[in-house]
Design an enzyme around this catalytic site. Structure first.
Site, short mmCIF file in Angstrom:
data_model
loop_
_atom_site.label_atom_id
_atom_site.label_comp_id
_atom_site.label_asym_id
_atom_site.label_seq_id
_atom_site.Cartn_x
_atom_site.Cartn_y
_atom_site.Cartn_z
CE LYS A 1 -10.62 7.53 -19.11
NZ LYS A 1 -10.98 8.83 -18.60
CG ASP B 1 -7.77 15.74 -16.04
OD1 ASP B 1 -7.09 15.12 -16.90
OD2 ASP B 1 -8.75 15.23 -15.48
CE1 TYR C 1 -15.03 10.83 -17.29
CE2 TYR C 1 -14.37 11.00 -15.00
CZ TYR C 1 -14.85 10.25 -16.05
OH TYR C 1 -15.14 8.94 -15.86
NE ARG D 1 -3.02 0.45 3.24
CZ ARG D 1 -2.40 0.60 4.42
NH1 ARG D 1 -1.64 1.66 4.65
NH2 ARG D 1 -2.52 -0.31 5.36
C1 LIG Z 1 -11.54 9.36 -17.39
C2 LIG Z 1 -11.15 10.67 -16.90
C3 LIG Z 1 -10.93 10.88 -15.53
C4 LIG Z 1 -11.15 9.80 -14.51
O1 LIG Z 1 -10.27 8.77 -14.63
P1 LIG Z 1 -10.59 7.24 -14.19
O2 LIG Z 1 -9.34 6.52 -14.51
O3 LIG Z 1 -11.77 6.80 -15.01
O4 LIG Z 1 -10.93 7.25 -12.74
C5 LIG Z 1 -10.52 12.15 -15.13
N1 LIG Z 1 -10.33 13.15 -16.02
C6 LIG Z 1 -10.53 12.97 -17.34
C7 LIG Z 1 -10.30 14.10 -18.27
C8 LIG Z 1 -10.94 11.73 -17.82
O5 LIG Z 1 -11.18 11.57 -19.13
#
Ligand SMILES: *Cc1c(COP(=O)(O)O)cnc(C)c1O
Length: 383
Positions: free
Chosen positions: A198, A173, A101, A49
């Site tokens: 992603k 982000d 998002y 962890r």
């Molecule tokens: C998918 C996404 C998230 C969240 O990520 P997860 O891995 O699904 O928890 C945050 N910001 C953006 C821009 C995203 O496309």
């Protein structure tokens, strides 16, 4: 490793051969705990962890891609975002882009809304943003390098000048651009967050998140919180990301090559009302996109000429574009933000930013371009 290009870093940083046996691929340290020589005397690892050697490798690799000193890898993009919010004191003020998002919007407005004051503003409109920033005096500014799903772009350099002057935190982000096309820290951002799910992993087989930053004090706080709360990534998933990220550069090149051609094709098509893609002349911030990014990524927003019936028929007729949430994998996906990824945003707010019933979002994969064009063309001819 700063002197190397990102295409080299994703293959070498964190992927150094094993010192003991020469294995060119890092081992998966699938372990929960580590043997100690005597109480408190260990080799840097006590419990997974807290730390894991496979995750450490991934963290080193990811930090280098964003030119950051530190990185924390977490179990999902959302847990990375949560940890950043956990560092804030009660009553802190957060100023957030108005198109983010759906999961981020939900986390801010229905999980952290009792702890943090949240305000949304159009960060792509620098004048409006500056006015709001000066009046609201936020402790932290949150925006997406390419907003999800309407693909708006904010002037990070100008915004970071404001936050730096007031010693406030700017978080970007960077999921939609990937560090291949944009490194926000180089333009003054303090913290970069990614959903590894992603583009970075790119193969739609894991969920993960990462936070990259230079500030050691915030990093220590984030690590303390992660260790205390527990949203760590499994060693196997970290290993998959280490493997997936090696092709990030060539994948991103192909994503954007396909996406630009598809965006141009759709813009000419009679069944399409409007296309949003940062690499198109018609994008409202095309000039900023060219100046700020080294690429345009593979996401496209499309307004179709029709109602729900036509949209559903179009989605059903596609054979290669899979109807699914998420993005950034090698395979092409399509989704309907109003019903799928952004359903948690109240309908009025949704419509104000352009998430209407005839809006779909494409994540263009790296398949052979003529196959993708044919697929879209055939499905559009059905409506
Ligand atoms: C998918 C996404 C998230 C969240 O990520 P997860 O891995 O699904 O928890 C945050 N910001 C953006 C821009 C995203 O496309």
């Amino acid at each position: 490793m700063k002197k190397y290009n990102i295409s080299t870093k994703v293959i070498h940083v964190g992927n150094e051969p094993d010192l003991i046996n020469g294995s060119i691929i890092p081992a998966i340290y699938q372990t929960s705990t580590y043997v100690q020589n005597e109480p408190g005397k260990h080799k840097g690892y006590e419990y997974t962890r807290s730390h894991n050697p496979t995750r450490t490798r991934l963290e080193n690799c990811l930090a280098s891609t964003e030119n950051a000193k530190h990185c924390i890898v977490t179990s999902s993009g959302m847990s990375s975002i949560s940890l950043i919010l956990e560092t804030l004191t009660n009553g802190s003020k957060l100023l957030c882009g108005n198109d983010v998002y759906g999961g981020t919007y939900r986390l801010f407005n229905s999980v952290y809304n009792n702890k943090v004051k949240i305000k949304h503003v159009d960060t792509s409109n620098l004048k409006e943003f500056t006015k709001c920033y000066k009046k609201y005096k936020p402790d932290i500014v949150w925006l997406e390098s390419l907003s999800n799903p309407t693909l708006q772009i904010s002037d990070i350099k100008s915004i970071s000048k404001l936050t730096k002057k007031d010693k406030k935190i700017l978080v970007v982000d960077n999921t939609f651009m990937s560090p291949c096309f944009f490194t926000p820290i180089s333009l003054g951002a303090d913290i970069v967050v990614h959903s590894l799910t992603k583009y970075i992993n790119g193969h739609s087989d894991i969920v993960g998140g990462a936070i990259m930053l230079n500030n050691k004090k915030i990093y220590d706080k984030l690590w303390y919180l992660q260790n205390s709360i527990g949203p760590t990534q499994s060693p196997f998933d970290s290993w998959l990301v280490l493997r997936g990220i090696k092709t990030l550069s060539i994948r991103m090149e192909q994503h954007q090559k396909n996406a630009l051609e598809i965006a141009e094709f759709l813009e000419r098509h009679s069944k399409i009302l409007k296309v949003i893609y940062p690499g198109l002349n018609s994008h409202p911030q095309f000039e900023l996109a060219k100046k700020q990014f080294c690429g345009f990524s593979g996401m496209i927003g499309v307004y179709i000429n029709g109602g729900m019936k036509e949209i559903k028929l179009f989605l059903k007729s596609l054979k290669l574009f899979a109807l699914a949430e998420s993005l950034g994998g090698v395979e092409s996906l399509i989704e309907h933000p109003a019903i799928m990824t952004h359903a948690s945003i109240p309908i009025d707010d949704r419509q104000k930013i352009g998430i209407t019933d005839n809006f779909v979002r494409l994540s263009v994969g790296i398949e052979y371009l003529p196959d993708l064009l044919n697929d879209l063309n055939e499905a559009l001819s059905k409506i």
